[in-house]
Design an enzyme around this catalytic site. Structure first.
Site, PDB file in Angstrom:
ATOM      1  N   LYS A  26     -10.373 -41.263 -32.055  1.00  0.00           N
ATOM      2  CA  LYS A  26     -11.049 -42.116 -33.029  1.00  0.00           C
ATOM      3  C   LYS A  26     -12.243 -41.398 -33.641  1.00  0.00           C
ATOM      4  CE  LYS A  26     -10.526 -46.984 -32.199  1.00  0.00           C
ATOM      5  NZ  LYS A  26     -11.077 -48.194 -31.685  1.00  0.00           N
ATOM      6  N   ARG A  27     -12.807 -40.500 -32.852  1.00  0.00           N
ATOM      7  CA  ARG A  27     -14.002 -39.804 -33.329  1.00  0.00           C
ATOM      8  C   ARG A  27     -13.652 -38.735 -34.366  1.00  0.00           C
ATOM      9  NH1 ARG A  27     -15.120 -41.630 -28.399  1.00  0.00           N
ATOM     10  NH2 ARG A  27     -13.604 -40.261 -27.473  1.00  0.00           N
TER      11      ARG A  27
END
Ligand code: GLU
Length: 313
Positions: A247-248
């Site tokens: 997600k990062r």
């Protein structure tokens, strides 16, 4: 004995529960599409819950960004959005119930102490089972830091609609686990269980990265007297060359470099194909909303693969 079967002719309630700690990515797209089409195929509702529980990790503006992204893709959710950040009271009263039934207890241990005390071999993915130091009362000189729920010796069996039957020995994997953290925040496991019950969720469809959380959630449902919903864990989207999508990693943000309003249909189509579905070539080029409607009418659970794979979109 709590039945894991849903009573017949009950409205199916599915949900999508993103955490606004990073942008929606291809894995979120698959979870959104899978949960949506499964709920709608059953004539049910699809709810949205913003899992903004871990306030220090929430990115300001991200929840609005997620609403916009979902709408541009053609999704429409039923009812009001539930916000975890506004539900401390509900989590607190669930914790009170666990405490008064002696199914949970205050724990005064720090991570370092637990790591030092736990020398037994363990099965968890890098997780150290809690060595029960505070299980029978806080030892003298310890102050309560967190709260843990008691895990029994009986393994928990998860009947997953996609991944099949899995057995988990929580005592060996994690031991008594945290339901309220030392920083005062309620743990994800407790929040999800209380929210799913309060929202009347009957069907949890999400990425297979959460499969190992499921036995903890089933245990909490039993202790709190909630019904266990049906579970379907979807195959994970890997990075193009294999390996974990993060997600990062902004490179995998759904919105990055795309005109979602124009590309929505293509993305939804790619997610349905990733889930083993065979939409006809004739719908390529349709808007997201229409492709979702095709999925809602034709989704076939038996076609969903179990293996992780990259998703090309
Ligand atoms: N908020 C979690 C996530 O974004 C999903 C929780 C769930 O579906 O149970 O990974």
């Amino acid at each position: 004995m709590i039945s894991e079967q849903m009573p017949e002719n009950r409205t199916v309630v599915g949900r999508f529960a993103p955490s606004p700690t990073g942008p929606l990515h291809l894995g979120s797209l698959v979870a959104a599409v899978g949960s949506y089409v499964m709920a709608k195929r059953a004539g049910g509702l699809w709810l949205l819950r913003m899992e903004d529980l871990d306030t220090p990790r929430v990115v300001p503006g991200m929840a609005d960004d997620m609403f916009r992204t979902l709408e541009s893709l053609g999704f429409a959710w039923d009812g009001d959005v539930m916000w975890q950040s506004r539900r401390a009271e509900a989590y607190g009263s669930a914790l009170e119930r666990l405490l008064s039934a002696r199914n949970a207890y205050p724990c005064g241990c720090s991570r370092a102490e637990i790591a030092r005390a736990a020398s037994a071999p363990h099965d968890g993915e890098g997780e150290v089972p809690y060595p029960n130091i505070c299980r029978n009362g806080l030892p003298a000189g310890k102050e309560p830091r967190s709260y843990r729920v008691k895990v029994g010796a009986e393994p928990i069996v998860v009947h997953d609609l996609i991944m099949g039957e899995k057995r988990y020995d929580l005592a060996r994997i994690c031991g008594d686990f945290v339901v309220k953290r030392a920083d005062g925040l309620f743990a994800y496991q407790l929040a999800v269980v209380v929210d799913d019950a309060d929202q009347g969720v009957t069907q949890v469809v999400r990425g297979a990265d959460l499969l190992s959380s499921t036995p903890r959630q089933i245990l909490l449902q039993r202790l709190l007297g909630y019904e266990t919903p049906a579970y379907a864990h979807l195959p994970l989207v890997t990075a193009p060359g294999g390996g974990k999508l993060s997600k990062r990693d902004n490179a995998v943000s759904l919105a990055a470099g795309r005109d979602l309003a124009a590309d929505g249909g293509r993305l939804i189509l790619a997610a349905l194909r990733f889930l083993g579905q065979r939409p006809p070539a004739s719908i390529a080029g349709a808007a997201g909303r229409e492709i979702l409607a095709w999925g809602a009418a034709h989704f076939d659970l038996s076609l969903v693969p179990t293996a992780s794979a990259p998703l090309s979109a």
